[in-house]
Design a protein around this motif. Structure first.
Motif, PDB file in Angstrom:
ATOM      1  N   ARG A 151       0.832  -1.216   0.000  1.00  0.00           N
ATOM      2  CA  ARG A 151       0.000   0.000   0.000  1.00  0.00           C
ATOM      3  C   ARG A 151       0.859   1.256   0.000  1.00  0.00           C
ATOM      4  O   ARG A 151       0.615   2.193  -0.758  1.00  0.00           O
ATOM      5  N   GLU A 188       0.632   3.336  -3.298  1.00  0.00           N
ATOM      6  CA  GLU A 188      -0.258   4.489  -3.139  1.00  0.00           C
ATOM      7  C   GLU A 188       0.489   5.773  -2.796  1.00  0.00           C
ATOM      8  O   GLU A 188       0.261   6.804  -3.416  1.00  0.00           O
ATOM      9  N   ALA A 189       1.373   5.730  -1.819  1.00  0.00           N
ATOM     10  CA  ALA A 189       2.058   6.955  -1.393  1.00  0.00           C
ATOM     11  C   ALA A 189       3.202   7.341  -2.331  1.00  0.00           C
ATOM     12  O   ALA A 189       3.408   8.520  -2.606  1.00  0.00           O
ATOM     13  N   GLY A 192       3.693   5.866  -5.502  1.00  0.00           N
ATOM     14  CA  GLY A 192       3.329   5.732  -6.911  1.00  0.00           C
ATOM     15  C   GLY A 192       4.053   4.614  -7.639  1.00  0.00           C
ATOM     16  O   GLY A 192       4.106   4.601  -8.865  1.00  0.00           O
ATOM     17  N   ASP A 215       6.098  15.414  -7.982  1.00  0.00           N
ATOM     18  CA  ASP A 215       6.182  14.252  -7.107  1.00  0.00           C
ATOM     19  C   ASP A 215       6.245  14.639  -5.641  1.00  0.00           C
ATOM     20  O   ASP A 215       5.657  13.963  -4.793  1.00  0.00           O
ATOM     21  N   ARG A 237       2.635  15.468  -4.691  1.00  0.00           N
ATOM     22  CA  ARG A 237       1.798  14.270  -4.638  1.00  0.00           C
ATOM     23  C   ARG A 237       2.136  13.420  -3.414  1.00  0.00           C
ATOM     24  O   ARG A 237       1.255  12.941  -2.717  1.00  0.00           O
ATOM     25  N   MET A 238       3.422  13.246  -3.142  1.00  0.00           N
ATOM     26  CA  MET A 238       3.842  12.438  -2.007  1.00  0.00           C
ATOM     27  C   MET A 238       3.457  13.099  -0.682  1.00  0.00           C
ATOM     28  O   MET A 238       3.012  12.425   0.241  1.00  0.00           O
ATOM     29  N   ALA A 275       0.914  15.106  -0.212  1.00  0.00           N
ATOM     30  CA  ALA A 275      -0.541  14.939  -0.087  1.00  0.00           C
ATOM     31  C   ALA A 275      -0.907  13.518   0.312  1.00  0.00           C
ATOM     32  O   ALA A 275      -1.929  13.307   0.977  1.00  0.00           O
ATOM     33  N   ALA A 276      -0.076  12.545  -0.047  1.00  0.00           N
ATOM     34  CA  ALA A 276      -0.334  11.144   0.288  1.00  0.00           C
ATOM     35  C   ALA A 276       0.158  10.789   1.691  1.00  0.00           C
ATOM     36  O   ALA A 276       0.035   9.644   2.114  1.00  0.00           O
ATOM     37  N   GLY A 277       0.728  11.770   2.405  1.00  0.00           N
ATOM     38  CA  GLY A 277       1.143  11.541   3.781  1.00  0.00           C
ATOM     39  C   GLY A 277       2.592  11.122   3.969  1.00  0.00           C
ATOM     40  O   GLY A 277       2.988  10.751   5.072  1.00  0.00           O
TER      41      GLY A 277
END
Length: 135
Positions: free
Chosen positions: A19, A23-24, A26, A90, A93-94, A96-98
């Motif tokens: 995960r 998800e985090a 990519g 990136d 995005r990362m 925002a993904a925590g």
């Protein structure tokens, strides 16, 4: 031709590691196959486009000695380097993904870089090499 194809990363749990990396960060899941001993052969790669790239073999720790290495496989040093062609994209995005970044982005002669940690505490560089540098 010879190349490094896989690097083993010892993890606590296959599914939480899958995960995080997919998800985090990519990454794409390349393989997840059961093994006769109850373990799994789990490979993730950073290239979402299917381009050949070295992958990570996510290996669940089997004993106390291996569990002691989870998150500290390189003695606290940056041990992994994730190259990107778009640092700002990136990084945003990362974040925002925590993903936890340990420093603000900085721009060095060799490129844009920021240190982050994976879900276990291993340190990584997110790095966009400067034009004209060897990447």
């Amino acid at each position: 031709m010879r190349r490094v194809a896989l690097v083993t990363l010892v993890v606590d749990d296959y599914d939480e590691a899958i995960r995080f990396y997919t998800e985090a960060l990519g990454f794409r899941l390349v393989e997840d196959a059961p093994r006769p001993d109850g373990s799994r052969w789990v490979v993730v790669e950073p290239g979402a486009d299917g381009a050949a790239a070295p992958g990570l073999l996510l290996a669940r720790a089997k004993d106390d000695a291996q569990r002691a290495r989870v998150g500290d496989q390189t003695g606290g040093r940056v041990g992994f380097f994730l190259y990107t062609d778009d640092f700002a994209r990136d990084h945003a995005r990362m974040t925002a993904a925590g993903v936890t970044f340990l420093e603000e982005p900085r721009h060095e002669p060799y490129g844009s870089v920021a240190v982050f940690q994976d879900l276990y505490g291993n340190r990584w560089d997110l790095l966009q090499p400067a034009p004209g540098t060897d990447a």
